[in-house]
Design an enzyme around this catalytic site. Sequence first.
Site, PDB file in Angstrom:
ATOM      1  N   ASP A  11      43.846  36.587  36.475  1.00 13.41           N
ATOM      2  CA  ASP A  11      43.484  37.381  35.297  1.00 13.41           C
ATOM      3  C   ASP A  11      43.979  36.739  34.008  1.00 13.41           C
ATOM      4  OD1 ASP A  11      42.402  39.435  36.866  1.00 13.41           O
ATOM      5  OD2 ASP A  11      44.339  40.446  37.055  1.00 13.41           O
ATOM      6  N   LYS A  33      40.841  36.347  43.209  1.00 13.16           N
ATOM      7  CA  LYS A  33      40.127  37.503  42.667  1.00 13.16           C
ATOM      8  C   LYS A  33      39.854  37.276  41.186  1.00 13.16           C
ATOM      9  CE  LYS A  33      42.041  41.579  41.689  1.00 13.16           C
ATOM     10  NZ  LYS A  33      41.442  42.017  40.431  1.00 13.16           N
ATOM     11  N   ASP A  57      35.951  41.220  41.236  1.00 11.09           N
ATOM     12  CA  ASP A  57      36.486  42.580  41.028  1.00 11.09           C
ATOM     13  C   ASP A  57      35.822  43.220  39.807  1.00 11.09           C
ATOM     14  OD1 ASP A  57      37.961  44.827  41.373  1.00 11.09           O
ATOM     15  OD2 ASP A  57      39.853  43.992  40.659  1.00 11.09           O
ATOM     16  N   LYS A  59      34.301  46.186  39.757  1.00 13.92           N
ATOM     17  CA  LYS A  59      34.439  47.658  39.790  1.00 13.92           C
ATOM     18  C   LYS A  59      33.193  48.348  39.212  1.00 13.92           C
ATOM     19  CE  LYS A  59      39.496  47.712  39.565  1.00 13.92           C
ATOM     20  NZ  LYS A  59      39.849  46.360  39.137  1.00 13.92           N
ATOM     21  N   ASP A  62      27.831  52.835  38.062  1.00  9.94           N
ATOM     22  CA  ASP A  62      26.612  53.039  37.273  1.00  9.94           C
ATOM     23  C   ASP A  62      25.600  53.761  38.153  1.00  9.94           C
ATOM     24  OD1 ASP A  62      24.595  52.658  35.269  1.00  9.94           O
ATOM     25  OD2 ASP A  62      25.709  50.892  34.599  1.00  9.94           O
ATOM     26  N   ILE A  63      24.371  53.901  37.668  1.00 13.55           N
ATOM     27  CA  ILE A  63      23.353  54.546  38.502  1.00 13.55           C
ATOM     28  C   ILE A  63      23.003  53.589  39.663  1.00 13.55           C
ATOM     29  CG2 ILE A  63      22.426  55.999  36.653  1.00 13.55           C
ATOM     30  CD1 ILE A  63      20.086  53.998  36.428  1.00 13.55           C
ATOM     31  N   ASN A  65      20.403  52.234  40.877  1.00 12.93           N
ATOM     32  CA  ASN A  65      19.492  51.109  40.639  1.00 12.93           C
ATOM     33  C   ASN A  65      20.188  49.960  39.900  1.00 12.93           C
ATOM     34  OD1 ASN A  65      16.754  50.017  40.770  1.00 12.93           O
ATOM     35  ND2 ASN A  65      16.905  50.113  38.535  1.00 12.93           N
ATOM     36  N   THR A  66      21.018  50.286  38.934  1.00 14.21           N
ATOM     37  CA  THR A  66      21.739  49.250  38.182  1.00 14.21           C
ATOM     38  C   THR A  66      22.770  48.568  39.078  1.00 14.21           C
ATOM     39  OG1 THR A  66      21.369  50.530  36.190  1.00 14.21           O
ATOM     40  CG2 THR A  66      23.107  48.881  36.072  1.00 14.21           C
ATOM     41  N   THR A 112      45.806  51.631  40.583  1.00  7.88           N
ATOM     42  CA  THR A 112      47.262  51.659  40.821  1.00  7.88           C
ATOM     43  C   THR A 112      48.057  51.751  39.516  1.00  7.88           C
ATOM     44  OG1 THR A 112      47.023  49.273  41.090  1.00  7.88           O
ATOM     45  CG2 THR A 112      47.393  50.544  43.079  1.00  7.88           C
ATOM     46  N   ARG A 164      54.559  44.387  44.235  1.00  9.07           N
ATOM     47  CA  ARG A 164      55.668  43.888  43.433  1.00  9.07           C
ATOM     48  C   ARG A 164      56.838  43.496  44.339  1.00  9.07           C
ATOM     49  NH1 ARG A 164      52.230  43.026  40.553  1.00  9.07           N
ATOM     50  NH2 ARG A 164      51.818  43.803  38.457  1.00  9.07           N
ATOM     51  N   ARG A 195      50.153  38.848  38.569  1.00  7.43           N
ATOM     52  CA  ARG A 195      51.210  38.332  37.686  1.00  7.43           C
ATOM     53  C   ARG A 195      52.473  37.826  38.377  1.00  7.43           C
ATOM     54  NH1 ARG A 195      50.208  43.395  33.890  1.00  7.43           N
ATOM     55  NH2 ARG A 195      49.529  44.114  35.931  1.00  7.43           N
TER      56      ARG A 195
HETATM   57  O1  C5P Z   1      48.962  41.249  38.048  1.00  5.68           O
HETATM   58  P1  C5P Z   1      48.803  42.313  39.110  1.00  5.68           P
HETATM   59  O2  C5P Z   1      49.490  41.952  40.411  1.00  5.68           O
HETATM   60  O3  C5P Z   1      49.183  43.677  38.602  1.00  5.68           O
HETATM   61  O4  C5P Z   1      47.236  42.323  39.418  1.00  5.68           O
HETATM   62  C1  C5P Z   1      46.634  43.325  40.178  1.00  5.68           C
HETATM   63  C2  C5P Z   1      45.139  43.118  40.161  1.00  5.68           C
HETATM   64  O5  C5P Z   1      44.539  44.091  40.984  1.00  5.68           O
HETATM   65  C3  C5P Z   1      44.485  43.236  38.791  1.00  5.68           C
HETATM   66  O6  C5P Z   1      43.491  42.221  38.701  1.00  5.68           O
HETATM   67  C4  C5P Z   1      43.845  44.595  38.774  1.00  5.68           C
HETATM   68  O7  C5P Z   1      42.658  44.625  38.031  1.00  5.68           O
HETATM   69  C5  C5P Z   1      43.542  44.820  40.258  1.00  5.68           C
HETATM   70  N1  C5P Z   1      43.506  46.207  40.702  1.00  5.68           N
HETATM   71  C6  C5P Z   1      44.577  47.092  40.573  1.00  5.68           C
HETATM   72  N2  C5P Z   1      44.470  48.386  41.006  1.00  5.68           N
HETATM   73  C7  C5P Z   1      43.350  48.801  41.595  1.00  5.68           C
HETATM   74  C8  C5P Z   1      42.284  47.916  41.773  1.00  5.68           C
HETATM   75  C9  C5P Z   1      42.400  46.619  41.330  1.00  5.68           C
HETATM   76  O8  C5P Z   1      45.627  46.688  40.059  1.00  5.68           O
HETATM   77  N3  C5P Z   1      43.274  50.028  42.095  1.00  5.68           N
END
Ligand code: C5P
Length: 213
Positions: A11, A33, A57, A59, A62-63, A65-66, A112, A164, A195
Amino acid sequence: MNTKKIIVALDGMKMKEAIEIAKILKGKVWGFKLNDLLYEDISIIKKLKKYGGVFADVKLHDIPNTVKNSTKRLSSHGVEIITVHASGGIPMMKSAKKNSGKSKIIAVTVLTSSKLKSKKEVLDLVKDAIKAKVDGIVCSGHELSSIIKINGSKRLLKIVPGIRPSWYKAKDDQKRKTAPKQALKLGADYLVIGRPITESKNILKTFELLRRE
Ligand code: C5P
Protein backbone atom coordinates in the site's frame (compact mmCIF):
# COMPACT_ATOMS: atom_id res chain seq x y z
CA MET A 1 5.14 -20.22 10.95
CA ASN A 2 4.36 -21.26 7.40
CA THR A 3 5.21 -18.02 5.63
CA LYS A 4 3.40 -19.20 2.47
CA LYS A 5 0.28 -18.11 4.35
CA ILE A 6 1.42 -14.47 4.26
CA ILE A 7 -0.06 -12.01 1.78
CA VAL A 8 1.95 -8.78 1.76
CA ALA A 9 -0.12 -5.58 1.37
CA LEU A 10 1.77 -3.23 -0.95
CA ASP A 11 0.00 0.00 0.00
CA GLY A 12 0.92 3.63 -0.56
CA MET A 13 4.16 3.12 -2.44
CA LYS A 14 5.58 3.62 -5.91
CA MET A 15 5.62 0.75 -8.40
CA LYS A 16 9.43 0.53 -8.22
CA GLU A 17 9.36 0.02 -4.44
CA ALA A 18 6.59 -2.59 -4.74
CA ILE A 19 8.61 -4.59 -7.27
CA GLU A 20 11.72 -4.38 -5.06
CA ILE A 21 9.79 -5.78 -2.08
CA ALA A 22 8.27 -8.50 -4.27
CA LYS A 23 11.72 -9.51 -5.52
CA ILE A 24 13.00 -9.85 -1.95
CA LEU A 25 10.00 -11.94 -0.84
CA LYS A 26 9.59 -14.09 -3.98
CA GLY A 27 8.95 -17.73 -3.05
CA LYS A 28 8.80 -16.88 0.66
CA VAL A 29 5.18 -15.64 0.86
CA TRP A 30 1.89 -16.48 -0.90
CA GLY A 31 1.98 -13.22 -2.79
CA PHE A 32 1.01 -9.56 -2.86
CA LYS A 33 -2.10 -7.49 -2.25
CA LEU A 34 -2.79 -4.34 -4.25
CA ASN A 35 -5.03 -1.35 -3.54
CA ASP A 36 -3.91 2.11 -4.67
CA LEU A 37 -1.16 0.80 -6.97
CA LEU A 38 -3.88 -0.59 -9.27
CA TYR A 39 -4.88 2.99 -9.98
CA GLU A 40 -1.34 4.02 -10.91
CA ASP A 41 -0.85 1.38 -13.57
CA ILE A 42 -2.83 -1.82 -14.10
CA SER A 43 0.29 -3.46 -15.60
CA ILE A 44 1.49 -3.86 -12.00
CA ILE A 45 -0.57 -7.09 -11.93
CA LYS A 46 1.44 -8.71 -14.74
CA LYS A 47 4.72 -7.45 -13.28
CA LEU A 48 3.97 -8.83 -9.82
CA LYS A 49 2.80 -12.22 -11.09
CA LYS A 50 6.46 -13.10 -11.68
CA TYR A 51 7.00 -12.95 -7.92
CA GLY A 52 3.88 -14.59 -6.50
CA GLY A 53 0.08 -14.57 -6.32
CA VAL A 54 -1.71 -11.26 -6.89
CA PHE A 55 -4.68 -10.12 -4.82
CA ALA A 56 -6.77 -7.17 -6.09
CA ASP A 57 -8.25 -5.66 -2.94
CA VAL A 58 -10.80 -3.49 -4.73
CA LYS A 59 -13.61 -4.16 -2.22
CA LEU A 60 -16.33 -3.85 -4.86
CA HIS A 61 -19.70 -2.56 -3.65
CA ASP A 62 -22.13 -1.64 -6.42
CA ILE A 63 -25.14 -2.91 -8.36
CA PRO A 64 -24.71 -6.51 -9.61
CA ASN A 65 -24.23 -5.47 -13.25
CA THR A 66 -21.40 -3.05 -12.45
CA VAL A 67 -19.76 -5.61 -10.20
CA LYS A 68 -20.01 -8.12 -13.04
CA ASN A 69 -18.11 -5.74 -15.36
CA SER A 70 -15.40 -5.00 -12.79
CA THR A 71 -14.81 -8.64 -11.85
CA LYS A 72 -14.66 -9.71 -15.52
CA ARG A 73 -12.10 -7.04 -16.29
CA LEU A 74 -9.92 -7.69 -13.25
CA SER A 75 -10.06 -11.42 -13.80
CA SER A 76 -8.86 -10.96 -17.39
CA HIS A 77 -5.69 -9.39 -15.97
CA GLY A 78 -4.96 -12.66 -14.17
CA VAL A 79 -5.42 -11.78 -10.50
CA GLU A 80 -5.85 -14.77 -8.20
CA ILE A 81 -8.13 -12.96 -5.74
CA ILE A 82 -10.72 -10.16 -6.01
CA THR A 83 -12.53 -8.70 -2.98
CA VAL A 84 -16.13 -7.48 -2.73
CA HIS A 85 -17.95 -6.04 0.30
CA ALA A 86 -20.30 -8.69 1.73
CA SER A 87 -22.61 -5.80 2.72
CA GLY A 88 -23.27 -5.27 -1.02
CA GLY A 89 -25.71 -8.17 -0.71
CA ILE A 90 -26.17 -11.73 -1.94
CA PRO A 91 -27.14 -10.89 -5.57
CA MET A 92 -24.05 -8.67 -5.87
CA MET A 93 -21.73 -11.37 -4.49
CA LYS A 94 -23.35 -13.99 -6.77
CA SER A 95 -22.78 -11.73 -9.76
CA ALA A 96 -19.10 -11.36 -8.84
CA LYS A 97 -18.69 -15.11 -8.42
CA LYS A 98 -20.45 -15.92 -11.70
CA ASN A 99 -18.18 -13.59 -13.65
CA SER A 100 -14.86 -14.13 -11.93
CA GLY A 101 -13.32 -16.69 -14.31
CA LYS A 102 -10.32 -18.28 -12.58
CA SER A 103 -10.11 -15.57 -9.89
CA LYS A 104 -11.40 -16.29 -6.39
CA ILE A 105 -14.04 -13.98 -4.94
CA ILE A 106 -13.49 -13.06 -1.31
CA ALA A 107 -16.12 -11.15 0.67
CA VAL A 108 -14.95 -8.53 3.16
CA THR A 109 -17.07 -8.55 6.31
CA VAL A 110 -16.41 -5.59 8.66
CA LEU A 111 -13.18 -3.61 8.25
CA THR A 112 -10.56 -4.30 10.90
CA SER A 113 -10.16 -0.54 11.36
CA SER A 114 -13.75 -0.37 12.71
CA LYS A 115 -14.92 -1.14 16.20
CA LEU A 116 -17.73 -3.68 16.16
CA LYS A 117 -21.10 -2.95 17.75
CA SER A 118 -21.72 -6.69 17.94
CA LYS A 119 -20.12 -9.84 16.54
CA LYS A 120 -23.49 -10.62 14.93
CA GLU A 121 -22.72 -7.96 12.28
CA VAL A 122 -19.83 -10.07 11.03
CA LEU A 123 -21.59 -13.42 11.46
CA ASP A 124 -24.62 -12.29 9.42
CA LEU A 125 -22.32 -11.16 6.60
CA VAL A 126 -20.53 -14.52 6.68
CA LYS A 127 -23.91 -16.29 6.37
CA ASP A 128 -24.68 -14.14 3.29
CA ALA A 129 -21.26 -14.99 1.81
CA ILE A 130 -22.03 -18.70 2.29
CA LYS A 131 -25.41 -18.29 0.57
CA ALA A 132 -23.76 -16.47 -2.35
CA LYS A 133 -21.22 -19.33 -2.64
CA VAL A 134 -18.17 -17.07 -2.80
CA ASP A 135 -14.73 -18.58 -2.19
CA GLY A 136 -13.89 -16.96 1.12
CA ILE A 137 -14.12 -14.08 3.54
CA VAL A 138 -11.96 -11.39 5.10
CA CYS A 139 -12.50 -11.01 8.83
CA SER A 140 -10.49 -10.09 11.91
CA GLY A 141 -8.95 -12.76 14.12
CA HIS A 142 -11.41 -11.72 16.85
CA GLU A 143 -14.35 -13.34 15.06
CA LEU A 144 -12.71 -16.51 13.74
CA SER A 145 -13.72 -18.81 16.57
CA SER A 146 -17.41 -17.88 16.13
CA ILE A 147 -17.24 -18.02 12.33
CA ILE A 148 -15.96 -21.58 12.23
CA LYS A 149 -19.07 -22.69 14.14
CA ILE A 150 -21.36 -21.48 11.32
CA ASN A 151 -22.73 -24.24 9.08
CA GLY A 152 -21.03 -24.13 5.69
CA SER A 153 -18.13 -21.94 6.81
CA LYS A 154 -15.60 -24.74 6.59
CA ARG A 155 -15.14 -24.46 2.84
CA LEU A 156 -14.57 -20.68 3.00
CA LEU A 157 -11.00 -19.40 2.83
CA LYS A 158 -10.47 -17.21 5.87
CA ILE A 159 -8.19 -14.25 5.21
CA VAL A 160 -7.21 -12.13 8.20
CA PRO A 161 -5.79 -8.59 8.08
CA GLY A 162 -5.04 -6.39 11.09
CA ILE A 163 -2.07 -8.63 11.90
CA ARG A 164 0.31 -7.06 14.39
CA PRO A 165 3.38 -8.97 15.63
CA SER A 166 4.35 -8.29 19.25
CA TRP A 167 7.45 -6.35 18.18
CA TYR A 168 5.49 -3.90 15.99
CA LYS A 169 4.82 -0.95 18.24
CA ALA A 170 3.64 1.76 15.80
CA LYS A 171 0.12 3.06 16.47
CA ASP A 172 -2.12 3.10 13.39
CA ASP A 173 -5.69 2.81 12.16
CA GLN A 174 -6.16 -0.93 12.87
CA LYS A 175 -8.53 -1.59 15.81
CA ARG A 176 -9.31 -5.34 15.74
CA LYS A 177 -5.72 -6.59 15.72
CA THR A 178 -4.38 -10.13 16.10
CA ALA A 179 -0.87 -11.55 16.52
CA PRO A 180 0.20 -13.79 13.60
CA LYS A 181 0.52 -16.98 15.63
CA GLN A 182 -2.84 -16.40 17.31
CA ALA A 183 -4.62 -15.82 13.96
CA LEU A 184 -3.25 -19.10 12.58
CA LYS A 185 -4.20 -20.96 15.74
CA LEU A 186 -7.75 -19.62 15.43
CA GLY A 187 -8.08 -20.98 11.89
CA ALA A 188 -6.89 -18.27 9.48
CA ASP A 189 -5.87 -19.65 6.08
CA TYR A 190 -3.99 -16.50 5.07
CA LEU A 191 -2.66 -13.48 6.94
CA VAL A 192 -2.57 -10.05 5.31
CA ILE A 193 0.41 -8.08 6.58
CA GLY A 194 1.26 -4.63 5.32
CA ARG A 195 3.03 -1.95 7.30
CA PRO A 196 4.84 -4.23 9.80
CA ILE A 197 6.73 -5.55 6.74
CA THR A 198 6.68 -2.72 4.21
CA GLU A 199 7.64 0.07 6.61
CA SER A 200 10.59 -1.82 8.06
CA LYS A 201 14.12 -0.73 7.11
CA ASN A 202 15.26 -4.28 6.48
CA ILE A 203 12.50 -6.32 4.82
CA LEU A 204 14.40 -9.60 4.93
CA LYS A 205 15.29 -9.25 8.61
CA THR A 206 11.67 -8.40 9.47
CA PHE A 207 10.46 -11.35 7.44
CA GLU A 208 12.85 -13.60 9.38
CA LEU A 209 11.44 -12.25 12.68
CA LEU A 210 7.94 -13.10 11.44
CA ARG A 211 8.97 -16.57 10.32
CA ARG A 212 10.39 -17.34 13.75
CA GLU A 213 7.31 -15.95 15.49
O1 C5P B 1 -0.64 -2.20 6.88
P1 C5P B 1 -1.67 -3.19 7.36
O2 C5P B 1 -1.06 -4.48 7.87
O3 C5P B 1 -2.63 -2.57 8.34
O4 C5P B 1 -2.49 -3.57 6.04
C1 C5P B 1 -3.69 -4.29 6.09
C2 C5P B 1 -4.27 -4.35 4.70
O5 C5P B 1 -5.45 -5.13 4.74
C3 C5P B 1 -4.66 -3.01 4.09
O6 C5P B 1 -4.29 -3.04 2.72
C4 C5P B 1 -6.15 -2.93 4.23
O7 C5P B 1 -6.75 -2.24 3.17
C5 C5P B 1 -6.55 -4.40 4.20
N1 C5P B 1 -7.78 -4.75 4.90
C6 C5P B 1 -7.99 -4.50 6.26
N2 C5P B 1 -9.17 -4.85 6.86
C7 C5P B 1 -10.12 -5.46 6.15
C8 C5P B 1 -9.91 -5.75 4.80
C9 C5P B 1 -8.72 -5.40 4.21
O8 C5P B 1 -7.09 -3.97 6.92
N3 C5P B 1 -11.24 -5.87 6.74
